[in-house]
Enzyme design. Sequence first.
Site: not given
Length: 131
Positions: A20, A28
Amino acid sequence: MKKKGMLNSEISKVLSDLGHTDQIVIADAGLPVPEGVTKIDVALTPGTPSFLDVLKAVKADMVIEGVTLAREIKVDNTENHKQIQEVINDIPITYVTHEQFKALSKQAKAIIRTGEITPYANCILQSGVFF
């Protein structure tokens, strides 16, 4: 052999190991990967695979409670920004400067490098829990 879900073994392992609030980056082709952060390079050729294809595949296997984007995407890559919003649906988005984004990426468990060659096509995904 797995027949559905995430087939890339490196990405599958990272997703399985997330706790969590842990974070991963989908990037990119040009985003620098900080020293010490695991790079999973899936780039084949310019544009392949696309940022959005990888985001969709990861989202199908990951509980995501928050997304961080560089605010520059809203002006310099409006089409990808719109598509990201459609993919993540109602998951909250935090916007930071691109420089802040790069600094935050140092905390990621992994950076998945795509073949995407449009500006600011990067996101930080924060892991949630399914219970």
